[in-house]
Write a protein that holds these residues in place. Sequence first.
Motif, PDB file in Angstrom:
ATOM      1  N   MET B 227       0.686  -1.148  -0.034  1.00 36.11           N
ATOM      2  CA  MET B 227       0.037   0.010   0.128  1.00 36.11           C
ATOM      3  C   MET B 227       0.759   1.246   0.076  1.00 36.11           C
ATOM      4  N   VAL B 229       3.230   1.859  -1.807  1.00 39.37           N
ATOM      5  CA  VAL B 229       3.564   2.082  -3.296  1.00 39.37           C
ATOM      6  C   VAL B 229       2.362   2.324  -4.127  1.00 39.37           C
ATOM      7  N   CYS B 230       1.501   1.470  -3.748  1.00 39.70           N
ATOM      8  CA  CYS B 230       0.441   1.585  -4.773  1.00 39.70           C
ATOM      9  C   CYS B 230      -0.956   1.489  -4.123  1.00 39.70           C
ATOM     10  N   GLU B 235      -4.267  -3.706  -8.859  1.00 39.50           N
ATOM     11  CA  GLU B 235      -3.071  -4.232  -8.892  1.00 39.50           C
ATOM     12  C   GLU B 235      -2.812  -4.997  -7.596  1.00 39.50           C
ATOM     13  N   LYS B 273       8.626  -9.216  -1.187  1.00 39.19           N
ATOM     14  CA  LYS B 273       9.519  -7.920  -1.508  1.00 39.19           C
ATOM     15  C   LYS B 273      10.082  -8.175  -3.037  1.00 39.19           C
ATOM     16  N   LEU B 276       7.608  -7.129  -5.358  1.00 39.21           N
ATOM     17  CA  LEU B 276       7.565  -5.693  -5.638  1.00 39.21           C
ATOM     18  C   LEU B 276       8.591  -5.241  -6.794  1.00 39.21           C
ATOM     19  N   GLN B 277       9.593  -5.853  -6.959  1.00 35.94           N
ATOM     20  CA  GLN B 277      10.298  -5.218  -7.743  1.00 35.94           C
ATOM     21  C   GLN B 277      10.481  -5.934  -9.282  1.00 35.94           C
ATOM     22  N   TYR B 280       5.296  -6.502 -10.183  1.00 34.93           N
ATOM     23  CA  TYR B 280       4.652  -5.052  -9.985  1.00 34.93           C
ATOM     24  C   TYR B 280       5.117  -4.231 -11.247  1.00 34.93           C
ATOM     25  N   LEU B 281       6.543  -4.296 -11.322  1.00 33.54           N
ATOM     26  CA  LEU B 281       6.978  -3.716 -12.641  1.00 33.54           C
ATOM     27  C   LEU B 281       6.772  -4.300 -14.099  1.00 33.54           C
ATOM     28  N   ARG B 282       6.273  -5.429 -13.892  1.00 33.88           N
ATOM     29  CA  ARG B 282       5.845  -6.033 -15.330  1.00 33.88           C
ATOM     30  C   ARG B 282       7.049  -6.401 -15.871  1.00 33.88           C
ATOM     31  N   GLU B 283       8.202  -6.567 -15.087  1.00 30.17           N
ATOM     32  CA  GLU B 283       9.295  -7.201 -15.997  1.00 30.17           C
ATOM     33  C   GLU B 283       9.340  -8.495 -16.149  1.00 30.17           C
ATOM     34  N   SER B 306      17.105  -6.046  -9.826  1.00 30.09           N
ATOM     35  CA  SER B 306      16.038  -5.971 -10.718  1.00 30.09           C
ATOM     36  C   SER B 306      16.199  -5.846 -12.236  1.00 30.09           C
TER      37      SER B 306
END
Lengths: 424, 446
Positions: B227, B229-230, B235, B273, B276-277, B280-283, B306
Amino acid sequence: METLDAVQAVLRERMSGLICPELLGFENETKTLHDVIERTAAFGESNSILLIGPRGTGKSTLLKKILDDLNKDKRITRNLQTVYLNGLLQTDDKIALKEITQQLELENTVDGRVFGSFAENLRFLLDSLKSGDQLSSKPVLFVLEEFDLFAHHKNQTLLYNLFDIAQSAQTPLCVVGLTCRLDVIELLEKRVKSRFSHRQIYLFNKQSFKEFVYVFQTYLQLNQDKTIEVKDSKFVKKWNTEVEKLAKESAMLDILRRQFNTNKDIRALLNLMVIPVGRLSHTHQYLLSSDFIDSFRHHSIDSKAAILHGISVLELCLVIAMSHLNEIYDGEPFNFEMVYNEYRKFSERRSSMQKFDRAVVMKAFEHLQQLELIMPLDNSSVRIQKEYRLMALLLDKSQILETLQKYPNCPTEIKQWAQSAVLT
Amino acid sequence: MSSHNVLVSDKQCPVHCRDDQYYLLKSLFGQNEQHTVGSVFLYGTTGTGKSLVVNNLMHTLQVPHVKLDCTEFYSSRVLYEQVLNNISMQNSDQDSSNEAQSTPMRCDNMNDFVKLLKSTIDHLDLTNETLYIILDKAERLRDLDSNVLPATLRLKELTKCNVCVVLISEIVWEKFQGGTGLLDPFIIHFPDYNKDQLLEIMTLDTPEGHTREFYSAYCNLVINIFMVVCRNLNELRHMALLNFPKYVQPIESGECTHKDSRKLWRNIEPHLKKALQTVYLREVSSTQWEVMQMDTGGAVVPATPSHTARQSLELPFYSKYLLIAAYLASYNPAKSDKRFFAKHSGKQSKRKIVKHERTSNQLLGPKPFPLDRLMAIFYSIVEGKVSATSNIFSQVTSLVSLQLLGQIGKDVLEAPKYKCLVSLDFIKQIARSVQFDVVKYLYDFI
């Protein structure tokens, strides 16, 4: 209950602007315009006139009332043709000409004929409107809404031709233009301006607070002027008495006063009435001042503060970092790298918060851009990497501080950071 | 095997935590035959349930409506044709024998649109009911022709029919105003969800085989981490559902029970965690993430940087030096080249270099440099003698096509200019692989 449905139906029609019960304060203007149009319709005189006034003052309503009034005379209805044009719809002179042809119902005469110029086309159309004897043509009334948009067409052809015909007195023509731009005459080309008769009627909302309250009452009362809108006359009588009582209540007058001080426009007043009318039901048969208080509160929400309330803590940190950058560098634009640098300094120095990766911060930054709280300053044709594009913050420091007061579970260190004096 | 459906819809029950807005809209719309206000504007941050409430309401009230997304409208013609064709398509079931309705309508200006809309409504006998035109992402309407937005707001007045236009957007109404003024719609704000509401909605997705309390406790953990972060509901739901199999893995393998919340937390925390990297970043895509979860079994996943995808780039030896030279050329001012790269740099000025934080090149971005300067720096940093063959120059071009360098300007033959597009972390990695200390040569780090 059928009666309540009928009441709702009538009130809703009024609120969506379809019906206007009474138009106050424009007696002189009404008379002038009425005379002008009547002279064209009855005596074949050509005229041109402009109705100018800010949005919502009642130009279209005034014209409509005058035309309804004139149409009661059978002689006029038989003779006068009306063409309604709107600048928002006819964005081009070609489309306008097609529309005129259709509205005058002349498609059968135009079929198969090819003309050179716009003027010839228009002249042919108007010549086709000959009544019984060959000598006289039928008078035509042209109503041009959003008149200023017609002045943006190429060469102002339509306007030139209309004013030209009006001035040369070939076909009896009346051109009535309605516009909200007070400087509309400046938009006309010299040759068009010289053919225009320069008759202008200005409509301004000069209502006093008393008249404002009176308008409020007329919009809510039913069966006025002997028109039967709702059949149950006993209920209507009680309803009208309740509305009169409501308009004298101090809480109600307070709300109306606040509305009057913000925005005198009739449309804003109608927006205020929407919620109370929507609440009418079996259990809630008459309008109460508490409904109006709720409605006023609904309409006075600060929209940007509301959007700011919904962003995440990380995004809030970025906003505060940007606001600090604006203070340090006197409003010069910044890019993502600078904001990230500032944020990193804060999180290393003071915060016990988790330190976030550059990419996560970038995603938060892009979300702020999507909400249009920050905007790029250059045009996108220059290719710069997104981390280095210069941006500007579209928020004020006071808005940010206000949001921090109301933000749920705001960490205290962020609040302190925002309020701290910035050292260069 | 993932047993969850990320797009669980709430259509069975009335919309959660949006009671005020739902009932307000319902009272606004009133009964089907009654008139509504000409236009309504709904706004709120991402994921606050605007489209959901409207769709739900349309379904409940059973009124004729058209739902469109303005992102598809690359020109105003698309808007007109979509509205007209959707209305005919949805309401033509009663009259399937009419062939004229099967051909899509063509319309490219507002005048025809208004006329066709009126005739379609008359034709399909919808004059007694309010027709709702719902436009999502309405901020795109501002980019179309300048008459589209004002005319759409006045559609009721222009067509003289019972039409209501509903605009949904994330941008505030003040940013839409422009020109000579618009007819203001009725504005409704959708506030963001607070933590309790988020928890309530996310608990609705409880997968089979687990209690709501258990899933609710898990969602609490997820919200606490994400929360900050977004706060976007979509999401958060996606993250919760994606990581749930990993969370219950110890229970399924028998290591602990439902009650051992501490152990479960210790298991899942590094995992979240890491999510999150990456996810979340859709990498990493969601399916790849699921595979990664299953592969590592029960062991704690080691934290990796990342940029795993980018790190896997392998360049030839001279290309690495070319890239380092390009980075130095971009981020050092031209005057400092002499002291870094010349063999005898002469007397060093005793004057202290005054640097402001703001003018640091790291913050301002890369600057363009000519090819000559790049080659000069390259010859000075590379060990050994390198001849200027076409191989070297073609490596420069391949760096451009890999988008590690950017070409500036149209002049390719006489004086080509380039710009370095990589970040400091990446260059440090590259430099480490050839044992070159790049920080020593950077002006900003003296």
